[in-house]
Structures are given as C-alpha cells and as structure tokens.
Design an enzyme around this catalytic site. Sequence first.
Site, PDB file in Angstrom:
ATOM      1  N   ASP A   1       0.827  -1.207   0.000  1.00  0.00           N
ATOM      2  CA  ASP A   1       0.000   0.000   0.000  1.00  0.00           C
ATOM      3  C   ASP A   1       0.869   1.268   0.000  1.00  0.00           C
ATOM      4  OD1 ASP A   1      -2.328   1.448   0.004  1.00  0.00           O
ATOM      5  OD2 ASP A   1      -2.719   1.231   2.152  1.00  0.00           O
TER       6      ASP A   1
ATOM      7  N   GLY B   1       0.195   5.363  -4.395  1.00  0.00           N
ATOM      8  CA  GLY B   1      -0.429   6.622  -4.814  1.00  0.00           C
ATOM      9  C   GLY B   1       0.097   7.783  -3.980  1.00  0.00           C
TER      10      GLY B   1
ATOM     11  N   HIS C   1       3.090   3.391  -8.729  1.00  0.00           N
ATOM     12  CA  HIS C   1       2.953   1.959  -9.028  1.00  0.00           C
ATOM     13  C   HIS C   1       4.203   1.444  -9.756  1.00  0.00           C
ATOM     14  CE1 HIS C   1      -1.058   2.062  -7.524  1.00  0.00           C
ATOM     15  NE2 HIS C   1      -1.549   2.784  -8.516  1.00  0.00           N
TER      16      HIS C   1
ATOM     17  N   LEU D   1      11.294 -20.652  -4.574  1.00  0.00           N
ATOM     18  CA  LEU D   1      10.391 -19.662  -3.961  1.00  0.00           C
ATOM     19  C   LEU D   1       9.047 -19.797  -4.668  1.00  0.00           C
ATOM     20  CD1 LEU D   1       9.816 -17.073  -2.205  1.00  0.00           C
ATOM     21  CD2 LEU D   1      10.514 -15.734  -4.201  1.00  0.00           C
TER      22      LEU D   1
HETATM   23  C1  FPP Z   1      -1.847   0.147  -3.309  1.00  0.00           C
HETATM   24  O1  FPP Z   1      -1.379   1.478  -3.299  1.00  0.00           O
HETATM   25  C2  FPP Z   1      -1.237  -0.584  -4.413  1.00  0.00           C
HETATM   26  C3  FPP Z   1      -1.937  -1.110  -5.441  1.00  0.00           C
HETATM   27  C4  FPP Z   1      -3.411  -1.031  -5.565  1.00  0.00           C
HETATM   28  C5  FPP Z   1      -1.236  -1.782  -6.551  1.00  0.00           C
HETATM   29  C6  FPP Z   1      -0.003  -2.556  -6.210  1.00  0.00           C
HETATM   30  C7  FPP Z   1       0.686  -2.849  -7.470  1.00  0.00           C
HETATM   31  C8  FPP Z   1       2.023  -2.808  -7.673  1.00  0.00           C
HETATM   32  C9  FPP Z   1       3.024  -2.592  -6.622  1.00  0.00           C
HETATM   33  C10 FPP Z   1       2.572  -2.984  -9.049  1.00  0.00           C
HETATM   34  C11 FPP Z   1       2.348  -4.289  -9.723  1.00  0.00           C
HETATM   35  C12 FPP Z   1       2.651  -5.473  -8.891  1.00  0.00           C
HETATM   36  C13 FPP Z   1       3.387  -6.553  -9.265  1.00  0.00           C
HETATM   37  C14 FPP Z   1       3.404  -7.747  -8.392  1.00  0.00           C
HETATM   38  C15 FPP Z   1       4.176  -6.620 -10.504  1.00  0.00           C
HETATM   39  P1  FPP Z   1      -2.443   2.646  -3.469  1.00  0.00           P
HETATM   40  O2  FPP Z   1      -2.493   2.996  -4.918  1.00  0.00           O
HETATM   41  O3  FPP Z   1      -3.741   2.246  -2.886  1.00  0.00           O
HETATM   42  O4  FPP Z   1      -1.764   3.774  -2.646  1.00  0.00           O
HETATM   43  P2  FPP Z   1      -2.523   4.940  -1.872  1.00  0.00           P
HETATM   44  O5  FPP Z   1      -3.296   4.283  -0.755  1.00  0.00           O
HETATM   45  O6  FPP Z   1      -1.395   5.782  -1.382  1.00  0.00           O
HETATM   46  O7  FPP Z   1      -3.408   5.634  -2.855  1.00  0.00           O
END
Ligand code: FPP
Length: 243
Positions: free
Chosen positions: A21, A24, A38, A132
């Site tokens: 998390d 963003g 991301h 893994l």
């Molecule tokens: C949450 O942060 C993150 C996500 C919804 C996406 C996670 C995806 C990745 C790290 C990239 C792709 C993954 C792999 C395994 C290749 P948020 O956007 O909710 O952050 P915020 O709460 O600060 O808005």
Amino acid sequence: MANSRAVRGTTSARHVAMIMDGNGRWAVERGQPRLLGHKRGVETVREIVKSCPDLGVTHLTMFAFSTENWKRSKTEVSGLMLLLRRYIQKEIADLIDKGIRLRFIGRKDRVEKGLRALMESAEKRTEHNNKLHLTIAIDYGGRDEMTRVMQGIAVDIAARKLTPADVSEALISSRLDTFDLPDPDLVIRTSGECRTSNFLLWQTAYAEYEFVDVNWPDFTPEIFGQMLENFMLRDRRFGAVAK
Ligand code: FPP
C-alpha cells in the site's frame, strides 16, 4: 538473516503475504501522477522477491489488484494492468533461472484475454520450480474467493455429489485459490494503514500482522528483514495456552 536476537519464537516466517500500500501517496507527495508510484512499486517487488531466499522466505504472496480496485480511474486500472503484463514479460526468464514458481490467485474471468494468457503461460513455464513460491493476487478479494467456493459446494450438494455433512474446513481450504499453499505466517502492510482490505480472509486466521509506516516504493529488504526478526520474537499459540 541476522536472527541471533530472536529468542522467543521458534520458527521463521516461511510464508509472507504482502499488502503493498501507499504507491499513490508516494507519487502525490512528489507531485507526480499516481501511476509513477505503481511503477516504482514494481521496482520494490523485484527487490523484495530477490531478498526472499536469503531471508528464509519460501512463499511470498503479493496483493497487486483487488476486486475493488476496478473502481479506480480507467487510466490507473489500465496502467496497473500494463505494469503487470510488463512485469511478467520482463521477469519470466529470471524467474525460471532462479527456480521461482509463479502463480496467480483471484478471478480470472475479468482479466483481459492477452494478460490472462500470459499469466497462464508463466504458471506453466515455472510449474516445476520450488526455490520460492511467488503468488500474485490479481482481481482478488477474500470474500469473492469464499463466495466462489460456496457456490461450487452448493452446486455439488444440489447434484448430490456432496452432502452438507461433507462440508468441513478441510473441504473449504481445498477449494480456495490457495488450495496448495500453506497459510501465511505473517502479513505485512505498508503505508501505515492498519486493515486487511479483504486479503486472504480465510487463510490468515492465525497469521501475525506487521504494519509499517513506509509507503511501498520506499519499502526495502532491510525493513523486511527487521519484520521477519520481529516475527521470530512472537509467541504464536494458535488458540492454545503458553507453554
Ligand atoms: C496500493 O497502493 C497498491 C496497489 C493497488 C497496486 C499494487 C501494485 C504494484 C506494486 C505494481 C504491480 C505489482 C506486481 C506484483 C508486478 P495505493 O495505490 O492504494 O496507494 P494509496 O493508498 O497511497 O493511494
């Protein structure tokens, strides 16, 4: 892992589930578009996957896209899907080389056909690896997963293939997306938020949790190692009394 200070617990965390998390917020704090967060998050994924063998982690399950994430803007959703596609394309040779098995959990029916084919091919090409077990959750929600299991069981009861008395914890576990994975020992969530957000609801009944106030792009193998050390100090009783 430097675990000499870990005296209380007995075992290290073999299966870690990761709620990545804060991508963003990481981007917004820098005046950048959310997608950049991301993109940097994928770099962290690479580093964390690389660190697992040295840290004694044999199973890593990462929450990349939830059943609720479709509510985000079209740009963010398609950007995330593209990052997932690129991750598989770029990493597959290295995963094969390093003996990593890649699997996906979640609904498959709403993922775009091309990405789904890539996911299936990556699963097939790494199916004999066992150094893994890397599992990526895409279009995944714990409630959705349990609903699909219950529907399947209801169908089998209606068809008289099962009776209500056959429904047990073992039967339910065997029908989850994670049917052949051990339950997570430790769930880590970055960004300082303290909630589970529908991740592995059934499987984490006895998992330990660590919440860290660092956004996912800033999460490092060092912080990961520290959390694994903390885990070893915990007294896991699984509902029993302390010895
Ligand atoms: C949450 O942060 C993150 C996500 C919804 C996406 C996670 C995806 C990745 C790290 C990239 C792709 C993954 C792999 C395994 C290749 P948020 O956007 O909710 O952050 P915020 O709460 O600060 O808005």
